[in-house]
Design a protein around this motif. Structure first.
Motif, PDB file in Angstrom:
ATOM      1  N   THR B  10       0.966  -1.347  -0.033  1.00 50.60           N
ATOM      2  CA  THR B  10      -0.095  -0.073   0.058  1.00 50.60           C
ATOM      3  C   THR B  10       0.902   1.350  -0.060  1.00 50.60           C
ATOM      4  O   THR B  10       1.739   1.416   0.901  1.00 50.60           O
ATOM      5  CB  THR B  10      -0.706  -0.030   1.177  1.00 50.60           C
ATOM      6  OG1 THR B  10      -1.644  -1.243   1.378  1.00 50.60           O
ATOM      7  CG2 THR B  10      -1.957   1.165   1.170  1.00 50.60           C
ATOM      8  N   LYS B  40     -10.272  -0.415 -10.085  1.00 52.54           N
ATOM      9  CA  LYS B  40     -10.971   0.566  -9.022  1.00 52.54           C
ATOM     10  C   LYS B  40     -12.340  -0.494  -8.403  1.00 52.54           C
ATOM     11  O   LYS B  40     -12.675  -1.475  -9.203  1.00 52.54           O
ATOM     12  CB  LYS B  40     -11.960   1.729  -9.483  1.00 52.54           C
ATOM     13  CG  LYS B  40     -10.777   2.565 -10.133  1.00 52.54           C
ATOM     14  CD  LYS B  40     -11.360   3.946 -10.707  1.00 52.54           C
ATOM     15  CE  LYS B  40     -10.308   5.004 -11.037  1.00 52.54           C
ATOM     16  NZ  LYS B  40     -10.705   6.044 -11.738  1.00 52.54           N
ATOM     17  N   MET B  86      -6.290   0.201  -7.341  1.00 52.55           N
ATOM     18  CA  MET B  86      -5.310  -0.941  -7.139  1.00 52.55           C
ATOM     19  C   MET B  86      -4.686  -1.007  -8.295  1.00 52.55           C
ATOM     20  O   MET B  86      -5.352  -0.665  -9.364  1.00 52.55           O
ATOM     21  CB  MET B  86      -6.057  -2.250  -6.944  1.00 52.55           C
ATOM     22  CG  MET B  86      -5.042  -3.315  -6.901  1.00 52.55           C
ATOM     23  SD  MET B  86      -4.150  -3.458  -5.422  1.00 52.55           S
ATOM     24  CE  MET B  86      -5.371  -4.167  -4.260  1.00 52.55           C
ATOM     25  N   THR B 102      -0.713  -3.445  -6.059  1.00 52.46           N
ATOM     26  CA  THR B 102      -0.447  -2.350  -4.916  1.00 52.46           C
ATOM     27  C   THR B 102      -1.611  -1.317  -4.997  1.00 52.46           C
ATOM     28  O   THR B 102      -1.988  -0.975  -5.919  1.00 52.46           O
ATOM     29  CB  THR B 102       0.882  -1.420  -5.538  1.00 52.46           C
ATOM     30  OG1 THR B 102       2.240  -2.220  -5.274  1.00 52.46           O
ATOM     31  CG2 THR B 102       1.114  -0.368  -4.649  1.00 52.46           C
ATOM     32  N   THR B 103      -1.963  -0.958  -3.750  1.00 50.82           N
ATOM     33  CA  THR B 103      -3.096   0.031  -3.414  1.00 50.82           C
ATOM     34  C   THR B 103      -2.440   1.231  -3.342  1.00 50.82           C
ATOM     35  O   THR B 103      -1.516   1.565  -2.516  1.00 50.82           O
ATOM     36  CB  THR B 103      -3.770  -0.238  -2.334  1.00 50.82           C
ATOM     37  OG1 THR B 103      -4.328  -1.854  -2.258  1.00 50.82           O
ATOM     38  CG2 THR B 103      -4.987   0.474  -2.008  1.00 50.82           C
ATOM     39  N   ALA B 105      -3.315   4.582  -1.812  1.00 54.79           N
ATOM     40  CA  ALA B 105      -4.446   5.176  -1.033  1.00 54.79           C
ATOM     41  C   ALA B 105      -4.178   6.568  -0.663  1.00 54.79           C
ATOM     42  O   ALA B 105      -3.066   7.074  -0.694  1.00 54.79           O
ATOM     43  CB  ALA B 105      -4.555   4.298   0.074  1.00 54.79           C
TER      44      ALA B 105
END
Lengths: 117, 107
Positions: B10, B40, B86, B102-103, B105
């Protein structure tokens, strides 16, 4: 434009069978290979199967080899995924996707398969 | 099997910041046969990059890909609100495999 629409998902008991369909439009269907890719709830994406443009060669992930069969009908612009011997770990959203020299350039919105008793 | 490992898991960033995502392959990816996708919630993945560095049709120039061999990078130069999602890498050099994602955020 390219459109891919999956259907056939649902709830099935462990050991059961289900056939997914994917209707394709907006491109010369018989010139492109096609994939099935799945995504378990809250997990990443996993490649499942590939079929070449005229359907001669097919490839499968180890996790589904011998249980799943990919096929296509170029006269109807359709691909299919016959899933037998379903297991709980096969529960996922199944996407069909168009191949473009190995990468996947268009995807459908997916069809949910739930394997539960 | 060519296993792809993405890092970090993340990435916490603010709009306007630069995002750098890594994808490492366990074996050489021949001919830079690596793609990146954005996903998404509730949507299918969308192709961003193919051939390690070529943008797909309609993808904004703030997305760029680089790398070769076993190490690849996706860079988003200045994050827009719609870029929080993502991201997956995928190799198509030998069969097809995806990284775990991998996010990106909001911080």
């Amino acid at each position: 434009q390219v459109r891919l629409v999956e259907s056939g998902g649902g709830v099935v008991q462990p050991g059961g069978s289900l056939r997914l369909s994917c209707a394709a439009s907006g491109f010369t269907f018989n010139s492109f290979g096609m994939h099935w890719v799945r995504q378990a709830p809250g997990k990443g994406v996993e490649w499942v199967a590939f079929i070449q443009d005229v359907g001669r060669n097919k490839y499968y992930a180890d996790s589904v080899e011998g249980r799943f069969t990919i096929s296509r009908d170029n006269s109807q612009n359709m691909i299919y995924l016959q899933m037998n011997g379903l297991r709980r770990e096969d529960s996922a959203v199944y996407f069909c996707a168009k191949d473009a020299w190995g990468f996947l350039d268009h995807w459908g919105q997916g069809s949910l398969v739930t394997v539960a008793s | 099997e060519n296993v792809l490992t993405q890092s970090p898991g993340t990435l916490y960033l603010s709009p306007g910041e630069r995002a750098t995502l890594s994808c490492r392959a366990s074996h050489n990816v021949n001919n830079n046969n690596l793609a990146w996708y954005q996903q998404k919630p509730g949507q299918a993945p969308r192709l961003l990059i193919f051939g390690a560095s070529s943008r797909a049709t309609g993808i904004p120039v703030r997305f760029s890909g680089s790398g070769s061999g076993t190490d690849f990078t996706l860079t988003i130069s200045r994050l827009e609100p719609e870029d929080f999602a993502m991201y997956y890498c995928q190799q198509y050099s030998y069969w097809w495999t995806f990284g775990q994602g991998t996010t990106v955020a909001i911080k």
